[in-house]
Design an enzyme around this catalytic site. Structure first.
Site, PDB file in Angstrom:
ATOM      1  N   ARG A  46       2.164  45.107  -2.251  1.00 12.18           N
ATOM      2  CA  ARG A  46       2.079  46.335  -1.289  1.00 12.18           C
ATOM      3  C   ARG A  46       3.425  46.359  -0.525  1.00 12.18           C
ATOM      4  NH1 ARG A  46       2.686  43.585   2.587  1.00 12.18           N
ATOM      5  NH2 ARG A  46       3.054  45.470   3.733  1.00 12.18           N
ATOM      6  N   GLY A  47       3.665  47.475   0.386  1.00 10.14           N
ATOM      7  CA  GLY A  47       4.894  47.615   1.041  1.00 10.14           C
ATOM      8  C   GLY A  47       5.675  48.459   0.306  1.00 10.14           C
ATOM      9  N   ALA A  48       6.192  49.603   0.828  1.00 15.14           N
ATOM     10  CA  ALA A  48       6.893  50.791  -0.058  1.00 15.14           C
ATOM     11  C   ALA A  48       7.820  50.152  -0.950  1.00 15.14           C
ATOM     12  CB  ALA A  48       7.371  51.742   0.972  1.00 15.14           C
ATOM     13  N   ARG A  89      -0.777  54.766  -5.310  1.00 15.12           N
ATOM     14  CA  ARG A  89      -0.805  55.072  -3.938  1.00 15.12           C
ATOM     15  C   ARG A  89       0.428  56.094  -3.666  1.00 15.12           C
ATOM     16  NH1 ARG A  89      -0.158  50.161  -0.488  1.00 15.12           N
ATOM     17  NH2 ARG A  89      -1.464  51.504   0.801  1.00 15.12           N
ATOM     18  N   GLN A 193      -2.559  43.474   7.872  1.00 14.04           N
ATOM     19  CA  GLN A 193      -1.355  42.916   7.314  1.00 14.04           C
ATOM     20  C   GLN A 193      -0.307  42.234   8.197  1.00 14.04           C
ATOM     21  OE1 GLN A 193      -2.572  45.873   6.772  1.00 14.04           O
ATOM     22  NE2 GLN A 193      -1.884  46.770   5.058  1.00 14.04           N
ATOM     23  N   ASP A 234       7.210  54.422   4.998  1.00 17.44           N
ATOM     24  CA  ASP A 234       6.784  54.460   3.652  1.00 17.44           C
ATOM     25  C   ASP A 234       7.381  55.645   2.952  1.00 17.44           C
ATOM     26  OD1 ASP A 234       4.497  52.751   4.749  1.00 17.44           O
ATOM     27  OD2 ASP A 234       4.220  52.689   2.632  1.00 17.44           O
ATOM     28  N   LYS A 245       2.480  52.900   8.375  1.00 14.26           N
ATOM     29  CA  LYS A 245       1.042  52.253   8.740  1.00 14.26           C
ATOM     30  C   LYS A 245       0.496  53.031   9.675  1.00 14.26           C
ATOM     31  CE  LYS A 245      -0.683  50.260   6.336  1.00 14.26           C
ATOM     32  NZ  LYS A 245      -1.353  50.844   5.646  1.00 14.26           N
TER      33      LYS A 245
HETATM   34  O1  MRU Z   1      -0.402  50.018   3.181  1.00 11.55           O
HETATM   35  P1  MRU Z   1       0.704  48.931   2.914  1.00 11.55           P
HETATM   36  O2  MRU Z   1       0.686  47.604   3.407  1.00 11.55           O
HETATM   37  O3  MRU Z   1       1.442  49.226   1.692  1.00 11.55           O
HETATM   38  O4  MRU Z   1       1.767  49.666   4.216  1.00 11.55           O
HETATM   39  C1  MRU Z   1       2.941  49.230   4.439  1.00 11.55           C
HETATM   40  C2  MRU Z   1       3.712  49.496   5.348  1.00 11.55           C
HETATM   41  O5  MRU Z   1       3.094  50.758   5.863  1.00 11.55           O
HETATM   42  C3  MRU Z   1       5.020  49.277   5.800  1.00 11.55           C
HETATM   43  O6  MRU Z   1       5.152  49.457   7.082  1.00 11.55           O
HETATM   44  C4  MRU Z   1       6.075  49.971   5.052  1.00 11.55           C
HETATM   45  O7  MRU Z   1       5.777  50.138   3.567  1.00 11.55           O
HETATM   46  C5  MRU Z   1       7.403  49.387   4.984  1.00 11.55           C
HETATM   47  S1  MRU Z   1       7.531  48.055   4.290  1.00 11.55           S
HETATM   48  C6  MRU Z   1       9.178  47.604   4.372  1.00 11.55           C
END
Ligand code: MRU
Length: 343
Positions: A46-48, A89, A193, A234, A245
């Site tokens: 996960r994470g963009a 996603r 998270q 994201d 988030k």
């Molecule tokens: O739902 P997630 O855990 O994938 O969301 C992650 C976030 O919102 C992070 O802040 C974002 O992806 C930036 S990661 C460098």
């Protein structure tokens, strides 16, 4: 740690299963692209930026399993594989940016060439993102003063980027410059998270971290115990509106009310210049059980209706600066994002 989040092992992709942290550091080896698409949906990765990198490897993996030498058939199958990732996603634009790079890499080639080019492109995307997060972290570290108490939300570290991190990358780089940093990490309901991943990462780096519930942020800001907020993103629209988030918008409003700088850190692969403002950013709605249940246990009455938008949009006027690997943008977001898109 950066290289452990996502690792290509010649014929398979190894991911660190983020749903099991911090209790367990376990890895999953994936040889079937469908399992990887499911792992993205289930947020094992996960994470963009990490989602974009994983999907790129997934497309390369899927292409390797296509058993045909017929070019037309190959590209039909490749589109089906791409579609499986596009449906995982919707909010993180890094996914669609990576997909578009992968499509371009294969276009016009015969089957063996395209298969080879897809893997090379996935590796290139991964390396570029590692470099981008390192660079933006160094640039962002200059905004951080010795002794800063920094609030961050969700997880924007190595786990989320398969690189150096964005918000946490800046914090690590500032520490590397010899600055004393204290971090306040919001737990980040509903999937925690912050509590599970950010605290884990920071403790590995020996960076002092205090975990707070999401609702405590205003309390600490109002007491003048926070010097700045840094979050990841994201998707960033052309006017600088930021999807991140759920809960980020609340923090940005609180920061402005308390005259605290609110920084967004993201590689340019997170900027979507095709969207003039944040209102058009698709927001993922996840299963309401993530809100009504906690690790399998119900915490609300049976049949309770619950909303679960995974992200929110922070209007650009709440954002003090956007930190990218190509520079720090302040105020003139519209003009500056236009020049930052990475193909
Ligand atoms: O739902 P997630 O855990 O994938 O969301 C992650 C976030 O919102 C992070 O802040 C974002 O992806 C930036 S990661 C460098």
């Amino acid at each position: 740690m950066a290289n452990e989040t996502i690792e290509w092992l010649g014929n398979r992709l190894r991911i660190l299963d983020q749903t099991r942290l911090p209790q367990e550091t376990s890895f999953i080896d994936l040889t079937d692209y469908r399992d990887l698409a499911l792992a993205i949906k289930q947020m094992k990765v996960r994470g963009a930026p990490a989602i974009g990198i994983a999907a790129a490897y997934g497309i390369a993996l899927g292409a390797q399993s296509i058993r045909t030498s017929d070019k037309e058939e190959f590209f039909v199958r490749l589109e089906q594989i791409i579609q499986a990732f596009a449906e995982t996603r919707p909010t993180a634009v890094n996914l669609f940016w990576a997909i578009s790079r992968m499509r371009q890499a294969a276009t016009g080639r015969n089957v063996p060439q395209a298969t080879k080019a897809l893997l090379s492109e996935a590796k290139r995307i991964h390396q570029e993102e590692i470099a981008a997060t390192r660079q933006l972290s160094l640039l962002g570290a200059d905004l951080i003063k010795d002794g800063f108490r920094i609030l961050t939300h969700c997880n924007a570290g190595s786990l989320a980027t398969a690189g150096y991190g964005t918000a946490l990358g800046i914090i690590k780089a500032a520490k590397g410059q010899g600055k004393n940093i204290i971090v306040f990490a919001t737990e980040t309901r509903p999937l925690l998270q912050g509590a599970r991943l950010t605290v884990w990462e920071l403790r590995q780096e020996d960076i002092p971290v205090t975990l707070i519930t999401d609702s405590m942020a205003g309390y600490f800001m109002n007491r003048k115990e926070i010097d700045c907020v840094i979050v990841g993103a994201d998707r960033i629209a052309a006017n600088g509106d930021v999807a991140n988030k759920i809960g980020t918008y609340t923090l940005a409003v609180l920061a402005k009310e308390n005259c605290i700088p609110f920084y967004v850190a993201a590689p340019t692969s997170t900027i979507d210049v095709s969207l003039p403002s944040g209102t058009a950013i698709p927001i993922e709605e996840r299963d309401s059980r993530e809100v009504t249940h906690f690790q399998g246990f119900s915490i609300a009455m049976e049949d309770t209706k619950a909303a679960n938008p995974a992200f929110d949009v922070t209007p650009h006027n709440y954002v003090s600066a956007i930190i990218t690997e190509r520079g720090i943008i302040r105020k003139e977001y519209q003009e500056e994002t236009a020049g930052l898109g990475r193909s």
